[in-house]
Design an enzyme around this catalytic site. Structure first.
Site, PDB file in Angstrom:
ATOM      1  N   LYS A 111      12.510 -94.792   0.583  1.00  0.00           N
ATOM      2  CA  LYS A 111      12.396 -96.082   1.658  1.00  0.00           C
ATOM      3  C   LYS A 111      12.444 -95.640   3.018  1.00  0.00           C
ATOM      4  O   LYS A 111      12.326 -96.478   3.782  1.00  0.00           O
ATOM      5  CB  LYS A 111      14.070 -96.560   1.321  1.00  0.00           C
ATOM      6  CG  LYS A 111      14.293 -97.375   0.086  1.00  0.00           C
ATOM      7  CD  LYS A 111      15.659 -98.038  -0.339  1.00  0.00           C
ATOM      8  CE  LYS A 111      15.730 -98.662  -1.671  1.00  0.00           C
ATOM      9  NZ  LYS A 111      17.177 -99.398  -1.818  1.00  0.00           N
ATOM     10  N   LYS A 192       7.279-100.287 -10.986  1.00  0.00           N
ATOM     11  CA  LYS A 192       8.302-101.245 -11.291  1.00  0.00           C
ATOM     12  C   LYS A 192       7.822-102.557 -10.976  1.00  0.00           C
ATOM     13  O   LYS A 192       7.329-102.747  -9.780  1.00  0.00           O
ATOM     14  CB  LYS A 192       9.553-100.788 -10.867  1.00  0.00           C
ATOM     15  CG  LYS A 192      10.774-101.728 -11.376  1.00  0.00           C
ATOM     16  CD  LYS A 192      12.194-100.893 -10.943  1.00  0.00           C
ATOM     17  CE  LYS A 192      13.301-101.842 -11.232  1.00  0.00           C
ATOM     18  NZ  LYS A 192      14.557-101.062 -10.575  1.00  0.00           N
ATOM     19  N   LYS A 195       9.051-107.358  -5.833  1.00  0.00           N
ATOM     20  CA  LYS A 195       8.858-108.512  -5.082  1.00  0.00           C
ATOM     21  C   LYS A 195       8.013-108.354  -3.846  1.00  0.00           C
ATOM     22  O   LYS A 195       7.519-109.140  -3.134  1.00  0.00           O
ATOM     23  CB  LYS A 195      10.490-109.272  -4.408  1.00  0.00           C
ATOM     24  CG  LYS A 195      11.265-108.247  -3.678  1.00  0.00           C
ATOM     25  CD  LYS A 195      12.642-108.753  -3.189  1.00  0.00           C
ATOM     26  CE  LYS A 195      13.448-107.711  -2.577  1.00  0.00           C
ATOM     27  NZ  LYS A 195      13.505-106.576  -3.398  1.00  0.00           N
TER      28      LYS A 195
END
Length: 327
Positions: A111, A192, A195
């Site tokens: 991240k 995965k 969104k």
């Protein structure tokens, strides 16, 4: 009774990966464990969240818990930010976590990669995650592949605290499900379902219309083999679709393979879409009934009160063990 804690972060619109990896499992586990299902809104703000969106998405996740079948009279449902013991124990446990441990966390590396600025909370939130679990003396925690490392840190911090200050925390064990724990993208089975994927056809959201669901599955990648066969090594795209079918139909994978033997992908994808639609429609209807209701407010306030009673007992024990003045 064995105790369980888990939650879904309100940082985006929930997709069917959240149903397969979490909601479906929660509904079953609530009958076997003293269950605490929370909305980890404090974790969501490790990166910037629009306040209005955070507010609504927090309600959305709580409503989806109930709409999917979690019984608030059986399980405790609450918002993390409404139980201040989470943040308080999180700080105490930061004294037990090591810098090197946090630096090795895979999710922090992913991240923070390429970011000019990164909040300190993104670095330390695994300790808050440990506090979430340890506050309730949870014996078990459902985890996916991407959360195993965080549960290992939780166990390390708990063991370190217990050895230093006396036994205070229960050592949690993981619950790892075989099917549905990680739903992959419809456009790329190596990633995965997310969104954040710019390809809107890669992801089925929990609130998608039947028309959108049919369209997205019709465009899902497969392979040139033409056989509906479960084989992640050689047929990852088709295996992902079979796993989704199994999650939403509650049918065993060999049974699904046999049903579509020799039929090709067209029929399989059409019927897969209908299986998903059939499961999602009653969830969507219940969701819309409750999401902005006073009933949801009541459930969350009651859940926060119940959670705080349990969490407060653990926090007091930890403070006493560390030598803080308590009354």
């Amino acid at each position: 009774m064995k105790r369980l804690l888990s939650g879904i972060k309100p940082s985006g619109d929930l997709n069917i990966g959240g149903y397969g990896g979490a909601l479906r499992q929660y509904v079953k586990l609530q009958h076997e464990y003293d269950s605490y299902f929370f909305v980890p809104d404090l974790h969501a703000v490790t990166v910037y969240q629009d306040p209005k969106e955070l507010h609504q998405r927090s309600r959305d996740i709580a409503a989806l818990y109930i709409a999917s079948g979690i019984d608030p009279d059986k399980a405790t449902i609450f918002l993390q930010s409404q139980v201040p013991e989470h943040a308080q124990l999180g700080w105490l446990l930061e004294t037990q976590a090591h810098f090197g441990e946090l630096k090795r966390m895979t999710q922090f590396k992913e991240k923070s990669a390429g970011q000019d600025t990164v909040s300190s909370a993104l670095f330390t939130y695994p300790v808050l995650m440990a506090a979430d679990v340890l506050l309730y003396q949870a014996t078990h925690v459902p985890v996916g592949d991407d959360q195993k490392q965080h549960l290992e840190l939780t166990r390390d911090v708990a063991e370190r605290f217990n050895n230093r200050y006396g036994r205070t925390f229960t050592m949690p064990e993981p619950i790892i499900q075989d099917i549905g724990s990680r739903v992959m993208g419809l456009d790329d089975p190596s990633k995965k379902m997310s969104k954040s994927n710019p390809n809107r056809n890669s992801c089925i959201h929990m609130m998608d219309t039947p028309e959108d669901i049919r369209k997205k599955f019709s465009k899902a990648v497969t392979d040139s083999d033409g056989q509906v066969r479960y084989d992640w090594e050689n047929k990852p795209a088709v295996s992902n679709l079979i796993e989704i079918y199994s999650v939403f139909s509650e049918e065993e994978i060999p049974f699904i393979e046999k049903r579509y033997e020799g039929q090709g992908y067209g029929t399989f994808k059409k019927e897969l879409a209908e299986v998903v639609i059939e499961k999602l429609q009653p969830i969507q209807e219940k969701f819309h009934q409750i999401v902005n209701s006073s009933e949801l407010d009541r459930i969350l306030m009651d859940g926060a009160k119940r959670a705080s009673e349990t969490a407060g007992t653990t926090l007091l024990a930890a403070k006493k063990a560390m030598g803080f003045v308590t009354f």
